[in-house]
Motif scaffolding. Structure first.
Motif, mmCIF file in Angstrom:
data_model
loop_
_atom_site.group_PDB
_atom_site.id
_atom_site.type_symbol
_atom_site.label_atom_id
_atom_site.label_comp_id
_atom_site.label_asym_id
_atom_site.label_seq_id
_atom_site.Cartn_x
_atom_site.Cartn_y
_atom_site.Cartn_z
ATOM 1 N N UNK A 46 -8.883 -62.890 -5.257
ATOM 2 C CA UNK A 46 -7.471 -63.152 -5.511
ATOM 3 C C UNK A 46 -6.763 -63.304 -4.170
ATOM 4 N N UNK A 47 -5.982 -64.366 -4.038
ATOM 5 C CA UNK A 47 -5.353 -64.635 -2.757
ATOM 6 C C UNK A 47 -4.064 -63.816 -2.615
ATOM 7 N N UNK A 48 -4.014 -62.994 -1.556
ATOM 8 C CA UNK A 48 -2.808 -62.199 -1.336
ATOM 9 C C UNK A 48 -1.733 -63.082 -0.732
ATOM 10 N N UNK A 49 -0.499 -62.983 -1.208
ATOM 11 C CA UNK A 49 0.559 -63.815 -0.641
ATOM 12 C C UNK A 49 0.813 -63.483 0.830
ATOM 13 N N UNK A 50 1.364 -64.486 1.547
ATOM 14 C CA UNK A 50 1.478 -64.439 2.997
ATOM 15 C C UNK A 50 1.985 -63.158 3.617
ATOM 16 N N UNK A 51 3.162 -62.724 3.217
ATOM 17 C CA UNK A 51 3.776 -61.606 3.928
ATOM 18 C C UNK A 51 3.520 -60.271 3.219
ATOM 19 N N UNK A 52 2.543 -60.241 2.302
ATOM 20 C CA UNK A 52 2.381 -59.056 1.456
ATOM 21 C C UNK A 52 2.007 -57.808 2.255
ATOM 22 N N UNK A 53 1.458 -57.977 3.464
ATOM 23 C CA UNK A 53 1.071 -56.785 4.215
ATOM 24 C C UNK A 53 2.288 -55.967 4.642
ATOM 25 N N UNK A 54 3.477 -56.600 4.601
ATOM 26 C CA UNK A 54 4.682 -55.842 4.951
ATOM 27 C C UNK A 54 4.859 -54.652 4.009
ATOM 28 N N UNK A 55 4.391 -54.816 2.771
ATOM 29 C CA UNK A 55 4.448 -53.699 1.813
ATOM 30 C C UNK A 55 3.640 -52.511 2.350
ATOM 31 N N UNK A 56 2.445 -52.829 2.875
ATOM 32 C CA UNK A 56 1.600 -51.782 3.461
ATOM 33 C C UNK A 56 2.334 -51.085 4.604
ATOM 34 N N UNK A 57 2.943 -51.878 5.468
ATOM 35 C CA UNK A 57 3.659 -51.305 6.614
ATOM 36 C C UNK A 57 4.845 -50.468 6.151
ATOM 37 N N UNK A 58 5.532 -50.979 5.119
ATOM 38 C CA UNK A 58 6.659 -50.223 4.567
ATOM 39 C C UNK A 58 6.199 -48.869 4.045
ATOM 40 N N UNK A 59 5.049 -48.884 3.376
ATOM 41 C CA UNK A 59 4.482 -47.652 2.836
ATOM 42 C C UNK A 59 4.139 -46.680 3.966
ATOM 43 N N UNK A 60 3.536 -47.229 5.031
ATOM 44 C CA UNK A 60 3.178 -46.421 6.203
ATOM 45 C C UNK A 60 4.436 -45.797 6.808
ATOM 46 N N UNK A 61 5.485 -46.585 6.912
ATOM 47 C CA UNK A 61 6.767 -46.130 7.432
ATOM 48 C C UNK A 61 7.259 -44.939 6.607
ATOM 49 N N UNK A 62 7.228 -45.125 5.280
ATOM 50 C CA UNK A 62 7.671 -44.068 4.385
ATOM 51 C C UNK A 62 6.876 -42.779 4.646
ATOM 52 N N UNK A 63 5.554 -42.917 4.775
ATOM 53 C CA UNK A 63 4.676 -41.766 5.011
ATOM 54 C C UNK A 63 5.057 -41.050 6.308
ATOM 55 N N UNK A 64 5.200 -41.866 7.382
ATOM 56 C CA UNK A 64 5.551 -41.281 8.679
ATOM 57 C C UNK A 64 6.890 -40.573 8.590
ATOM 58 N N UNK A 65 7.837 -41.217 7.900
ATOM 59 C CA UNK A 65 9.159 -40.626 7.741
ATOM 60 C C UNK A 65 9.099 -39.301 6.986
ATOM 61 N N UNK A 66 8.316 -39.323 5.892
ATOM 62 C CA UNK A 66 8.178 -38.114 5.074
ATOM 63 C C UNK A 66 7.525 -36.994 5.870
ATOM 64 N N UNK A 67 6.548 -37.363 6.713
ATOM 65 C CA UNK A 67 5.803 -36.350 7.457
ATOM 66 C C UNK A 67 6.650 -35.747 8.572
ATOM 67 N N UNK A 68 7.863 -36.318 8.762
ATOM 68 C CA UNK A 68 8.768 -35.781 9.770
ATOM 69 C C UNK A 68 8.163 -35.802 11.172
ATOM 70 N N UNK A 69 7.427 -36.875 11.469
ATOM 71 C CA UNK A 69 6.779 -36.983 12.782
ATOM 72 C C UNK A 69 7.830 -37.013 13.890
ATOM 73 N N UNK A 70 8.840 -37.827 13.691
ATOM 74 C CA UNK A 70 9.877 -37.926 14.710
ATOM 75 C C UNK A 70 11.240 -38.112 14.057
ATOM 76 N N UNK A 71 12.206 -37.606 14.718
ATOM 77 C CA UNK A 71 13.584 -37.681 14.249
ATOM 78 C C UNK A 71 14.053 -39.135 14.164
ATOM 79 N N UNK A 72 13.423 -40.011 14.984
ATOM 80 C CA UNK A 72 13.910 -41.385 15.074
ATOM 81 C C UNK A 72 13.480 -42.253 13.895
ATOM 82 N N UNK A 73 12.498 -41.778 13.129
ATOM 83 C CA UNK A 73 12.017 -42.585 12.008
ATOM 84 C C UNK A 73 12.216 -41.827 10.701
ATOM 85 N N UNK A 74 13.361 -42.040 10.058
ATOM 86 C CA UNK A 74 13.563 -41.442 8.736
ATOM 87 C C UNK A 74 12.766 -42.248 7.698
ATOM 88 N N UNK A 75 12.459 -41.653 6.539
ATOM 89 C CA UNK A 75 11.688 -42.391 5.536
ATOM 90 C C UNK A 75 12.393 -43.682 5.137
#
Lengths: 268, 250, 253
Positions: free
Chosen positions: B6-35
């Protein structure tokens, strides 16, 4: 009808029993749902030139690339000298339609590329390359770059590169289609003497009927959708009459006409 | 990229990055990156505020005026350079210099010459965009097929006819290509201008948010900006593809 | 005889400088010094070592940032261009970065990394890297198929195809990306000096503006533009030296 007559006549005169250098057995190739080649079998006699001729889209280049090992067939297999082909090998060399010369490398380096990839030492491969550059008539251009050469000269470089690795089988993908008419005729004559002098098997893809009949010992006509071998023609009587007489030989003209009448329905 | 055929649409990996962002934000790694989810809630809450609307309106105003001047001036000068050899040779070196010069260094000059306001930002925007538009329009005119011009002449077209019916259309794909890159540069120009003259638009907003450590707000505005910039650039690329059909076979 | 093109270059330089001189003499604005005054300050600042001192500061983040961007950017670009999965994963990030006004990140960088060298290097990197990555990956992906087929049919190994075919074939576009990246890096370096803390050339510009020493301000701006142009020409020279046969103008950016 007329076609099969000739076919009959020629096979009678030229019943060869030289072995095959290349043998294509039940090759099919699909691209997704598109059937490019269906169950194709073909023998390429050793030391001879076989043309693959057909309208565009008949899969002749696909077949050539499968023989070269550049494409995987969906089913079936190819044998070169009795050995199964599983990828590119030292027994085959390719001449490309668009020459595929590296623009940043000199003629000498381009010709020596194949030898370099085979691990031949620099001094030795340059000596060999120089010899073949001379043999294709480009002596003096060793240190030129491809963009400084005419189309015809570039293809001579491509030919020298293929010859220098001394492969048994030479695969030529419409090698003269990008050069002008006069140069092409000269190439065709040179090709005839090359086939005569070198003990190599040539597989030659072309879309020019005249060219195929002129240079070939055997012509395989490919028809499209799905691609199949419709007939095999072995011209014979004019081959020994000298290059200047071929084009007015009556057998030559008949074969050209007959091929055209069987292909014309496939031309849009 | 294919997964199980199945062909993944062009920019679909941004979803993965968004998810990663959310995780980092939740983990409270740094004050500069809220979920990411928090950034979106903030975005929702500030998008209706007057401050945000003002910043957006001011930026849009400066941007559209800047682009307008850049396109008008750029296309005209570019076509003239393509047609006139003397003008071309006189101007080309300077166009090339300014195309790659650090134009940020000119902003302080603009500030003293035109004041700390809108005018300077508009000129900064134009300055960022205009050079590539000139260069591409020029290239578009230069590559026009001689036989097209000769065809027009042989059918008796007047110079004006030739200009509008041949030159403009024949050069259009290159001109549009230049305008697209020019506009992407203008987006950067308008933001750089606002950052350096930070009393208007998003520049002021960024100052406010970073001074008060409002990370959610900061990222929300950044997301809006990046999203807008990306949409503009994709829309222009789409327009360019629409005329590419004849650019390929001239 | 001087060639026509060079002659015209000199003519156009003279025209521009005299226009500047005349505009300064009128003057069009109290803040618009004449060309000669600006040049006087320029050579004064070179003479008294001020310029040298300033560029020592300015070039630090610029050179570090450009080097990081070049190595990381070309490496990532090659990787993205060669591998479909990484293409899918990373390309969108750089496409968005390329279109987005990344300068907006500066206030955040300052909060996170302070006002020192790190922030400035980061600014140069975020400006310079996207175009280098995208050009490299695009060029790698666009290597003519027949070159790669040629390599395969002449039994080149994967490493040989990469080193002897793909990279040389991609090099003109990679270099074009480097030039664009360096020019964006200059924008970033100056932006950092003007926005974060006035150091180096940014300091000369800011300080001379505050004391209304406009000739010095214009001279500093003139010098940084001059430096950028020289630097980019240097890269072009480097390219012609490295890839001699590639000069056939078949790639445009």
């Amino acid at each position: 009808m007329a076609m099969s007559q000739i076919n009959h006549k020629t096979t009678e005169k030229n019943s060869t029993d030289i072995g095959s250098a290349v043998s294509v057995q039940n090759i099919s190739k699909n691209y997704g749902d598109v059937e490019a080649l269906r169950d194709m079998s073909l023998e390429f006699p050793r030391g001879q030139l076989t043309s693959l001729l057909g309208p565009s889209g008949c899969g002749k280049t696909t077949l050539l690339k499968i023989i070269a090992g550049l494409l995987e067939p969906t089913s079936g297999h190819v044998e070169v000298n009795g050995i199964n082909v599983s990828g590119p090998g030292p027994d085959r060399a390719f001449v490309f339609q668009d020459f595929a010369l590296l623009p940043w490398a000199t003629v000498l380096k381009n010709v020596a590329f194949g030898l370099q990839m085979r691990g031949v030492a620099a001094s030795e491969r340059e000596a060999i390359a120089e010899r073949y550059i001379k043999s294709v008539g480009l002596a003096g251009f060793e240190n030129s770059y491809p963009h400084e050469l005419s189309g015809g000269m570039r293809q001579r470089v491509g030919l020298a590169r293929a010859l220098s690795v001394d492969a048994d089988v030479l695969l030529m993908d419409e090698p003269f289609s990008a050069v002008d008419e006069q140069t092409r005729r000269k190439f065709q004559e040179d090709l005839l003497s090359l086939v005569r002098d070198e003990n190599k098997t040539f597989i030659f893809v072309t879309h020019s009927i005249e060219e195929a009949v002129y240079v070939s010992d055997q012509i395989a006509i490919l028809l499209p959708r799905p691609s199949r071998v419709s007939e095999i023609i072995r011209p014979s009587s004019f081959r020994n009459k000298g290059v200047d007489n071929i084009r007015r030989d009556s057998e030559y003209l008949d074969i050209v006409d007959n091929i055209w009448s069987s292909l014309r329905t496939y031309v849009e | 990229m294919y997964i199980f055929g199945y062909r993944l649409p062009g920019m679909s990996s941004l979803v993965v990055w968004g998810f990663l962002w959310e995780m980092i934000g939740r983990a409270d790694v740094t004050f500069f990156v809220p979920p990411l989810s928090e950034v979106f809630t903030t975005l929702y809450s500030i998008i209706g505020t007057v401050a945000f609307k003002n910043a957006l309106a001011e930026t849009a105003y400066a941007f559209s005026l800047g682009v307008f001047f850049a396109v008008t001036i750029g296309v005209i000068i570019g076509i003239l350079m393509g047609k006139n050899r003397l003008l071309d040779e006189l101007l080309l070196p300077w166009v090339n210099v300014f195309l790659s010069a650090p134009l940020t260094a000119l902003v302080p000059v603009l500030m003293v010459l035109f004041g700390f306001g809108m005018k300077s930002i508009i000129i900064t925007t134009s300055l960022f965009a205009v050079w590539i538009i000139i260069l591409n329009s020029r290239a578009g005119v230069k590559q026009i097929n001689r036989s097209l011009v000769e065809m027009a002449n042989s059918f008796g077209a007047s110079p004006i006819d030739a200009f509008f019916k041949i030159y403009f259309w024949a050069a259009l794909p290159e001109i549009l290509g230049g305008v697209r890159i020019g506009i992407i540069r203008a987006v950067k120009g308008v933001i750089i201008g606002q950052l350096l003259i930070s009393i208007v638009g998003f520049g002021a907003l960024f100052e406010l948010y970073s001074a008060n450590f409002l990370m959610g707000h900061f990222w929300a505005v950044l997301l809006v900006l990046f999203g807008l910039a990306f949409s503009i650039s994709e829309f222009l690329a789409y327009l360019e593809r629409k005329v590419a059909y004849y650019a390929a076979k001239r | 005889m001087i060639k026509r093109a060079n002659l015209l270059k000199i003519v156009s330089a003279v025209v521009l400088c005299s226009a500047w001189e005349i505009a300064g003499r009128i003057p069009v604005s109290y803040a618009f010094p004449t060309f000669l005054d600006s040049m006087r300050s320029f050579f004064e600042m070179i003479g008294n070592g001020m310029m040298l001192e300033a560029y020592k500061e300015t070039l630090q983040p610029l050179v570090i940032g450009v080097l990081i961007s070049a190595f990381l950017g070309i490496g990532l670009g090659l990787w993205i261009g060669l591998n479909n999965f990484f293409d899918w994963l990373f390309s969108p990030i750089f496409i968005v970065m390329q279109a987005a006004p990344l300068a907006a990140l500066i206030p955040l960088l300052v909060l996170a990394y302070g006002i020192g060298l790190t922030s400035k290097v980061m600014v140069v990197c975020i400006m310079a890297m996207p175009v280098i990555v995208l050009n490299t990956s695009g060029a790698v992906r666009n290597t003519p198929e027949s070159f790669k087929e040629m390599g395969k049919s002449f039994l080149a190994s994967r490493a040989s195809i990469l080193l002897r075919i793909i990279i040389p074939a991609a090099s003109p576009v990679i270099f074009a990306g480097l030039r664009l990246g360096v020019s964006a890096g200059f924008i970033g370096a100056i932006l950092a000096e003007l926005k974060i803390t006035p150091t180096g050339v940014g300091d000369i510009i800011t300080y001379s503006r505050s004391i209304a020493d406009y000739p010095s301000m214009y001279a500093a701006i003139f010098s940084i533009i001059l430096l950028a142009v020289l630097f980019l020409n240097l890269i072009e020279k480097l390219e012609t030296v490295l890839f001699k046969g590639n000069q056939r103008g078949y790639v445009s950016d």
